[in-house]
Design an enzyme around this catalytic site. Structure first.
Site, PDB file in Angstrom:
ATOM      1  N   HIS A 141       2.550   4.582   0.856  1.00 27.38           N
ATOM      2  CA  HIS A 141       2.756   5.283   2.119  1.00 27.38           C
ATOM      3  C   HIS A 141       3.430   6.627   1.859  1.00 27.38           C
ATOM      4  O   HIS A 141       4.487   6.939   2.419  1.00 27.38           O
ATOM      5  CB  HIS A 141       3.582   4.425   3.081  1.00 27.38           C
ATOM      6  CG  HIS A 141       2.784   3.441   3.868  1.00 27.38           C
ATOM      7  ND1 HIS A 141       2.194   2.339   3.290  1.00 27.38           N
ATOM      8  CD2 HIS A 141       2.445   3.394   5.189  1.00 27.38           C
ATOM      9  CE1 HIS A 141       1.529   1.656   4.225  1.00 27.38           C
ATOM     10  NE2 HIS A 141       1.673   2.275   5.371  1.00 27.38           N
ATOM     11  N   HIS A 186      -1.321   7.319   8.945  1.00 26.78           N
ATOM     12  CA  HIS A 186      -0.998   6.551   7.744  1.00 26.78           C
ATOM     13  C   HIS A 186       0.161   7.274   7.093  1.00 26.78           C
ATOM     14  O   HIS A 186      -0.008   8.363   6.549  1.00 26.78           O
ATOM     15  CB  HIS A 186      -2.181   6.460   6.778  1.00 26.78           C
ATOM     16  CG  HIS A 186      -1.790   5.832   5.469  1.00 26.78           C
ATOM     17  ND1 HIS A 186      -1.507   4.490   5.347  1.00 26.78           N
ATOM     18  CD2 HIS A 186      -1.578   6.369   4.239  1.00 26.78           C
ATOM     19  CE1 HIS A 186      -1.164   4.232   4.099  1.00 26.78           C
ATOM     20  NE2 HIS A 186      -1.192   5.357   3.412  1.00 26.78           N
ATOM     21  N   GLU A 191       4.369   5.629  11.921  1.00 28.09           N
ATOM     22  CA  GLU A 191       4.910   4.682  10.945  1.00 28.09           C
ATOM     23  C   GLU A 191       6.260   5.150  10.405  1.00 28.09           C
ATOM     24  O   GLU A 191       7.169   4.337  10.203  1.00 28.09           O
ATOM     25  CB  GLU A 191       3.927   4.467   9.799  1.00 28.09           C
ATOM     26  CG  GLU A 191       2.750   3.594  10.169  1.00 28.09           C
ATOM     27  CD  GLU A 191       1.898   3.230   8.976  1.00 28.09           C
ATOM     28  OE1 GLU A 191       1.393   2.097   8.947  1.00 28.09           O
ATOM     29  OE2 GLU A 191       1.733   4.073   8.068  1.00 28.09           O
ATOM     30  N   GLU A 245       0.846  -1.197   0.000  1.00 29.94           N
ATOM     31  CA  GLU A 245       0.000   0.000   0.000  1.00 29.94           C
ATOM     32  C   GLU A 245       0.881   1.245   0.000  1.00 29.94           C
ATOM     33  O   GLU A 245       1.865   1.315   0.742  1.00 29.94           O
ATOM     34  CB  GLU A 245      -0.880  -0.024   1.260  1.00 29.94           C
ATOM     35  CG  GLU A 245      -1.769   1.184   1.439  1.00 29.94           C
ATOM     36  CD  GLU A 245      -2.455   1.168   2.795  1.00 29.94           C
ATOM     37  OE1 GLU A 245      -3.689   1.287   2.838  1.00 29.94           O
ATOM     38  OE2 GLU A 245      -1.742   1.036   3.828  1.00 29.94           O
ATOM     39  N   HIS A 248      -1.787  -3.798   9.239  1.00 31.58           N
ATOM     40  CA  HIS A 248      -2.612  -3.058   8.270  1.00 31.58           C
ATOM     41  C   HIS A 248      -4.047  -3.034   8.787  1.00 31.58           C
ATOM     42  O   HIS A 248      -4.684  -4.091   8.917  1.00 31.58           O
ATOM     43  CB  HIS A 248      -2.521  -3.754   6.914  1.00 31.58           C
ATOM     44  CG  HIS A 248      -3.354  -3.169   5.816  1.00 31.58           C
ATOM     45  ND1 HIS A 248      -3.200  -1.881   5.354  1.00 31.58           N
ATOM     46  CD2 HIS A 248      -4.353  -3.716   5.075  1.00 31.58           C
ATOM     47  CE1 HIS A 248      -4.063  -1.665   4.368  1.00 31.58           C
ATOM     48  NE2 HIS A 248      -4.774  -2.760   4.187  1.00 31.58           N
ATOM     49  N   ASP A 251       3.719  -1.628   5.971  1.00 33.00           N
ATOM     50  CA  ASP A 251       2.892  -2.393   6.907  1.00 33.00           C
ATOM     51  C   ASP A 251       3.423  -3.813   7.086  1.00 33.00           C
ATOM     52  O   ASP A 251       3.443  -4.355   8.201  1.00 33.00           O
ATOM     53  CB  ASP A 251       1.444  -2.466   6.413  1.00 33.00           C
ATOM     54  CG  ASP A 251       0.732  -1.125   6.477  1.00 33.00           C
ATOM     55  OD1 ASP A 251       1.228  -0.219   7.168  1.00 33.00           O
ATOM     56  OD2 ASP A 251      -0.328  -0.997   5.831  1.00 33.00           O
ATOM     57  N   GLU A 286      -7.001  -2.385   7.673  1.00 32.21           N
ATOM     58  CA  GLU A 286      -8.096  -2.969   6.922  1.00 32.21           C
ATOM     59  C   GLU A 286      -8.095  -4.504   6.944  1.00 32.21           C
ATOM     60  O   GLU A 286      -9.059  -5.140   6.531  1.00 32.21           O
ATOM     61  CB  GLU A 286      -8.073  -2.474   5.471  1.00 32.21           C
ATOM     62  CG  GLU A 286      -8.500  -1.032   5.296  1.00 32.21           C
ATOM     63  CD  GLU A 286      -7.336  -0.048   5.402  1.00 32.21           C
ATOM     64  OE1 GLU A 286      -6.285  -0.415   5.989  1.00 32.21           O
ATOM     65  OE2 GLU A 286      -7.460   1.087   4.905  1.00 32.21           O
TER      66      GLU A 286
END
Length: 258
Positions: free
Chosen positions: A34, A170, A175, A32, A118, A43, A120
């Site tokens: 970032h 995010h 992170e 994904e 992650h 992630d 989701e």
């Protein structure tokens, strides 16, 4: 050198001798975007490192995870419109977890920890575990989102009472700081903007996803102020917290069943 905690480095007979007595850690991640400063496997990398760190604290085995995660959403991950985001449907993700739990349990693994990186992935992974148990998998499974085990007091201490909130996280400070600590050569610090993002995702879902729901950077809030020191404090604190949960739920101390 062979790592005796990595399941992929062991032979079948070696795994059979350890399966029933040791906790199995399975990292879950995503591919994904970032933002412009972090790699798309952020992630996944963080989940794998947490799995290894917790395994080092309590003993056990770390299973090979898989990089792809459930569909990114604008409000939590920027959405599916950004290049580099390659996702699974919730049904596919759930089916993968289902099959993995069934197969590991079939070979004698009785205590399994899903270490998730992650957001989701959460609901599909839990659904996959439920389906595996309905299929007769003889195992207890613990699902842990690493960010949910860090106490408010620890966050206040790390951020001096100015934690920006998980809704902003995010490719944000947490992170980015984790990656600065864990894998600094892959963090593009020169691409971190000191400016707050101009677009905040709406607090609802609209489908099909339209342009303009997320800041063009793909970041939900600025990562300015990130540091390896913050990342180390978060990583060590969360790894300790996950290890404590594993000990509580599975009755292990240093890898030895109580």
């Amino acid at each position: 050198m062979t790592d005796r905690t990595r399941l992929r480095d062991l032979t079948g007979p070696e795994i059979a001798a350890r399966a029933a007595h040791e906790v199995l850690f399975l990292p879950l991640g995503s591919i994904e975007q970032h933002g412009p400063h972090l790699p798309v496997d952020t992630d996944t990398h963080i989940a794998e490192r947490f799995a290894a760190a917790v395994c080092a604290r309590v003993g056990g085995l770390v299973a090979p995870g898989y990089a792809y995660g459930s569909r990114s959403r604008p409000i939590s991950g920027g959405g599916e419109r950004f290049p580099g985001t390659v996702s699974l449907s919730a049904a596919t993700h759930s089916a993968l977890v289902n099959d993995l739990v069934v197969n590991y349990a079939r070979h004698g693994h009785r205590r399994i920890v899903l270490v998730n990186g992650h957001f989701e992935n959460t609901a599909p992974a839990v659904e996959g575990v439920d389906l595996a148990l309905e299929r007769g998998a003889d195992a207890r499974v613990l699902m842990v989102n690493w960010w949910e085990v860090i106490g408010a007091d620890a966050l206040d201490r790390i951020f001096a009472g100015d934690f920006p909130g998980w809704e902003a996280e995010h490719a944000g400070i947490v992170e980015t700081s984790l990656m600065m600590h864990l894998d600094p050569t892959r963090v593009h610090t020169d691409a971190i903007s000191p400016l707050t993002v101009e677009i905040t995702p709406p607090p609802y879902t609209v489908l099909p996803e339209r342009p303009g729901l997320v800041d063009p950077s793909g970041v939900l809030r600025t990562a300015h102020g990130s540091s390896a020191a913050i990342g180390e404090a978060i990583f060590e604190g969360a790894a300790d917290a996950i290890a404590a949960v594993v000990r509580t739920e599975f009755g292990v101390a240093g890898g030895v069943e109580r």
